[in-house]
Design a protein around this motif. Structure first.
Motif, PDB file in Angstrom:
ATOM      1  N   UNK A  18       6.758  -9.894   9.371  1.00 58.40           N
ATOM      2  CA  UNK A  18       8.114  -9.745   9.874  1.00 58.40           C
ATOM      3  C   UNK A  18       8.600  -8.318   9.798  1.00 58.40           C
ATOM      4  N   UNK A  19       9.923  -8.171   9.821  1.00 52.33           N
ATOM      5  CA  UNK A  19      10.578  -6.871   9.726  1.00 52.33           C
ATOM      6  C   UNK A  19      11.619  -6.935   8.623  1.00 52.33           C
ATOM      7  N   UNK A  20      11.625  -5.922   7.756  1.00 49.75           N
ATOM      8  CA  UNK A  20      12.618  -5.830   6.690  1.00 49.75           C
ATOM      9  C   UNK A  20      13.596  -4.709   7.004  1.00 49.75           C
ATOM     10  N   UNK A  21      14.886  -5.020   6.822  1.00 45.35           N
ATOM     11  CA  UNK A  21      15.950  -4.044   7.012  1.00 45.35           C
ATOM     12  C   UNK A  21      16.735  -3.959   5.712  1.00 45.35           C
ATOM     13  N   UNK A  22      16.847  -2.761   5.147  1.00 47.05           N
ATOM     14  CA  UNK A  22      17.711  -2.535   3.992  1.00 47.05           C
ATOM     15  C   UNK A  22      18.995  -1.880   4.488  1.00 47.05           C
ATOM     16  N   UNK A  23      20.104  -2.575   4.288  1.00 46.19           N
ATOM     17  CA  UNK A  23      21.394  -2.124   4.771  1.00 46.19           C
ATOM     18  C   UNK A  23      22.248  -1.589   3.638  1.00 46.19           C
ATOM     19  N   UNK A  24      23.126  -0.640   3.944  1.00 46.83           N
ATOM     20  CA  UNK A  24      24.187  -0.321   3.006  1.00 46.83           C
ATOM     21  C   UNK A  24      25.128  -1.516   2.964  1.00 46.83           C
ATOM     22  N   UNK A  62      11.274  -1.465   8.169  1.00 44.86           N
ATOM     23  CA  UNK A  62       9.806  -1.525   8.137  1.00 44.86           C
ATOM     24  C   UNK A  62       9.313  -2.852   8.701  1.00 44.86           C
ATOM     25  N   UNK A  63       8.194  -2.779   9.421  1.00 50.43           N
ATOM     26  CA  UNK A  63       7.497  -3.973   9.915  1.00 50.43           C
ATOM     27  C   UNK A  63       6.261  -4.175   9.051  1.00 50.43           C
ATOM     28  N   UNK A  64       6.048  -5.381   8.586  1.00 45.53           N
ATOM     29  CA  UNK A  64       5.011  -5.623   7.586  1.00 45.53           C
ATOM     30  C   UNK A  64       4.199  -6.871   7.929  1.00 45.53           C
ATOM     31  N   UNK A  65       3.048  -6.958   7.299  1.00 48.97           N
ATOM     32  CA  UNK A  65       2.263  -8.199   7.283  1.00 48.97           C
ATOM     33  C   UNK A  65       1.490  -8.222   5.977  1.00 48.97           C
ATOM     34  N   UNK A  66       1.336  -9.392   5.398  1.00 51.29           N
ATOM     35  CA  UNK A  66       0.557  -9.541   4.165  1.00 51.29           C
ATOM     36  C   UNK A  66      -0.055 -10.929   4.131  1.00 51.29           C
ATOM     37  N   UNK A  67      -1.223 -11.017   3.512  1.00 48.39           N
ATOM     38  CA  UNK A  67      -1.936 -12.294   3.433  1.00 48.39           C
ATOM     39  C   UNK A  67      -2.552 -12.432   2.050  1.00 48.39           C
ATOM     40  N   UNK A  68      -2.339 -13.589   1.424  1.00 43.87           N
ATOM     41  CA  UNK A  68      -2.906 -13.877   0.111  1.00 43.87           C
ATOM     42  C   UNK A  68      -3.420 -15.311   0.107  1.00 43.87           C
ATOM     43  N   UNK A  69      -4.634 -15.492  -0.456  1.00 39.57           N
ATOM     44  CA  UNK A  69      -5.212 -16.823  -0.534  1.00 39.57           C
ATOM     45  C   UNK A  69      -4.600 -17.631  -1.670  1.00 39.57           C
ATOM     46  N   UNK A  70      -4.153 -16.933  -2.710  1.00 45.45           N
ATOM     47  CA  UNK A  70      -3.497 -17.583  -3.836  1.00 45.45           C
ATOM     48  C   UNK A  70      -2.063 -17.061  -3.952  1.00 45.45           C
ATOM     49  N   UNK A  71      -1.158 -17.839  -4.520  1.00 43.31           N
ATOM     50  CA  UNK A  71       0.240 -17.392  -4.633  1.00 43.31           C
ATOM     51  C   UNK A  71       0.347 -16.072  -5.400  1.00 43.31           C
ATOM     52  N   UNK A  72       1.147 -15.166  -4.866  1.00 42.78           N
ATOM     53  CA  UNK A  72       1.431 -13.895  -5.528  1.00 42.78           C
ATOM     54  C   UNK A  72       2.915 -13.860  -5.880  1.00 42.78           C
ATOM     55  N   UNK A  73       3.214 -13.843  -7.181  1.00 48.58           N
ATOM     56  CA  UNK A  73       4.608 -13.819  -7.644  1.00 48.58           C
ATOM     57  C   UNK A  73       5.018 -12.387  -7.947  1.00 48.58           C
ATOM     58  N   UNK A  74       6.202 -12.019  -7.488  1.00 51.23           N
ATOM     59  CA  UNK A  74       6.713 -10.672  -7.715  1.00 51.23           C
ATOM     60  C   UNK A  74       8.184 -10.742  -8.127  1.00 51.23           C
ATOM     61  N   UNK A  75       8.575  -9.771  -8.915  1.00 54.91           N
ATOM     62  CA  UNK A  75       9.964  -9.670  -9.365  1.00 54.91           C
ATOM     63  C   UNK A  75      10.594  -8.451  -8.701  1.00 54.91           C
ATOM     64  N   UNK A  92      -0.877  -5.878   1.486  1.00 54.99           N
ATOM     65  CA  UNK A  92       0.314  -5.646   2.301  1.00 54.99           C
ATOM     66  C   UNK A  92       0.092  -4.419   3.162  1.00 54.99           C
ATOM     67  N   UNK A  93       0.362  -4.547   4.452  1.00 51.75           N
ATOM     68  CA  UNK A  93       0.330  -3.423   5.378  1.00 51.75           C
ATOM     69  C   UNK A  93       1.684  -3.342   6.053  1.00 51.75           C
ATOM     70  N   UNK A  94       2.236  -2.128   6.114  1.00 52.58           N
ATOM     71  CA  UNK A  94       3.521  -2.023   6.785  1.00 52.58           C
ATOM     72  C   UNK A  94       3.671  -0.681   7.481  1.00 52.58           C
ATOM     73  N   UNK A  95       4.579  -0.661   8.444  1.00 49.27           N
ATOM     74  CA  UNK A  95       4.915   0.543   9.187  1.00 49.27           C
ATOM     75  C   UNK A  95       6.386   0.814   8.952  1.00 49.27           C
ATOM     76  N   UNK A  96       6.706   2.021   8.485  1.00 44.81           N
ATOM     77  CA  UNK A  96       8.095   2.396   8.256  1.00 44.81           C
ATOM     78  C   UNK A  96       8.650   3.124   9.472  1.00 44.81           C
ATOM     79  N   UNK A  97       9.897   2.843   9.785  1.00 46.63           N
ATOM     80  CA  UNK A  97      10.546   3.520  10.898  1.00 46.63           C
ATOM     81  C   UNK A  97      11.858   4.153  10.469  1.00 46.63           C
ATOM     82  N   UNK A  98      12.159   5.307  11.017  1.00 49.68           N
ATOM     83  CA  UNK A  98      13.456   5.923  10.772  1.00 49.68           C
ATOM     84  C   UNK A  98      14.447   5.349  11.772  1.00 49.68           C
ATOM     85  N   UNK A  99      15.547   4.769  11.295  1.00 48.32           N
ATOM     86  CA  UNK A  99      16.509   4.175  12.232  1.00 48.32           C
ATOM     87  C   UNK A  99      17.029   5.213  13.214  1.00 48.32           C
TER      88      UNK A  99
END
Length: 280
Positions: A102-108, A39-52, A20-27
């Motif tokens: 894509x881009x992830x936004x965490x909102x209040x 944050x804007x991110x990109x990630x690549x996996x050849x096999x499924x990666x499960x996360x909780x 996973x590579x990402x760039x964080x930005x201050x709003x």
């Protein structure tokens, strides 16, 4: 808007290659009361990666321009590239395969209420398509983001798009905003009856307004805030016993039960696993 680049290797090298590579930005200044992370991110996996993904006291919005994620939580299962996840009081499992971007936004919660213009109770413990909460605007935003290759430029564009939409929306109820800040300031330990009394509201009215503006009851929101506080203390190296006492749990067993219900693992396992947990 300031940015910082971060590269993280795959969480589980036996299950995936790449990372996973990402760039964080201050709003921008206008968005800061409403957006906690961008944050804007990109990630690549050849096999499924499960996360909780354990719960946190906010709303996640993903503007995806790559492969979709498989998501499984209390609200059901979905496969989506762009989605919104309301305030949860338990974990969500995700599976990534191929190239996600894509881009992830965490909102209040109040920021999400203003952005979506809908009662957040409709999103509590649910993950839905982004168009379900933002209508055609979501598709236009994703298309514009997909047309830009640079992560910094994507962050700048989305910052401007979100600011324009939120600025045009009505303000959330300032009394609920005050109650939410009070709950956060006490890290979920203030008695709900005391919170209602400080507002001059009945308990029932406070619950009704919280469901609309925050998404859950004050009690459920307080539980998430206590969990967040406890997890932060444990990651900082503080003992489970001291953490349980400081975070308002009856005892360490009470904290352990909450962690299993909300994160699916024990407090010690959460600390060693990190923020997102690789699962089999």
């Amino acid at each position: 808007m300031s940015v910082a680049a971060v590269t993280i290797p795959a969480v589980d090298g036996t299950a995936a290659t790449g990372g996973l590579t990402f760039v964080e930005g201050r709003p921008g200044a206008f968005l800061r009361p409403y957006v906690t992370e961008l944050s804007a991110y990109s990630e690549r996996y050849e096999e499924p990666l499960a996360r909780r993904q354990p719960p946190f006291a906010g709303v996640v919005v993903i503007f995806g321009v790559g492969e979709p994620l498989a998501l499984s939580g209390p609200g059901g299962r979905a496969v989506l590239a762009s989605f919104a996840a309301g305030l949860h009081d338990t974990y969500v499992d995700t599976t990534t395969v191929g190239a996600a971007e894509g881009v992830q936004v965490n909102l209040t919660p109040l920021g999400a209420r203003r952005l979506f213009g809908m009662p957040l109770s409709e999103l509590a413990n649910r993950v839905v398509s982004l168009e379900d909460v933002l209508g055609p605007w979501a598709g236009v935003a994703v298309e514009r983001l997909a047309g830009i290759s640079g992560r910094h430029d994507r962050l700048a564009l989305l910052d401007a798009l979100l600011a324009r939409r939120i600025q045009a929306a009505p303000d959330p109820d300032p009394r609920v905003g005050w109650a939410w800040r009070r709950l956060r300031a006490t890290r979920g330990t203030i008695p709900i009856t005391e919170l209602a009394g400080e507002l001059g509201w009945s308990h029932r009215h406070l619950v009704t307004r919280f469901r609309d503006q925050i998404g859950t009851t004050p009690k459920a929101a307080a539980r998430v805030l206590r969990f967040e506080h406890a997890a932060a203390r444990l990651r900082a190296g503080l003992s489970p016993a001291d953490t349980a006492a400081a975070c308002g749990y009856y005892d360490q067993s009470h904290m352990n039960r909450d962690f299993r219900a909300m994160a699916g693992i024990t407090p010690r396992e959460l600390v060693t696993a990190g923020r997102a947990i690789a699962v089999a």
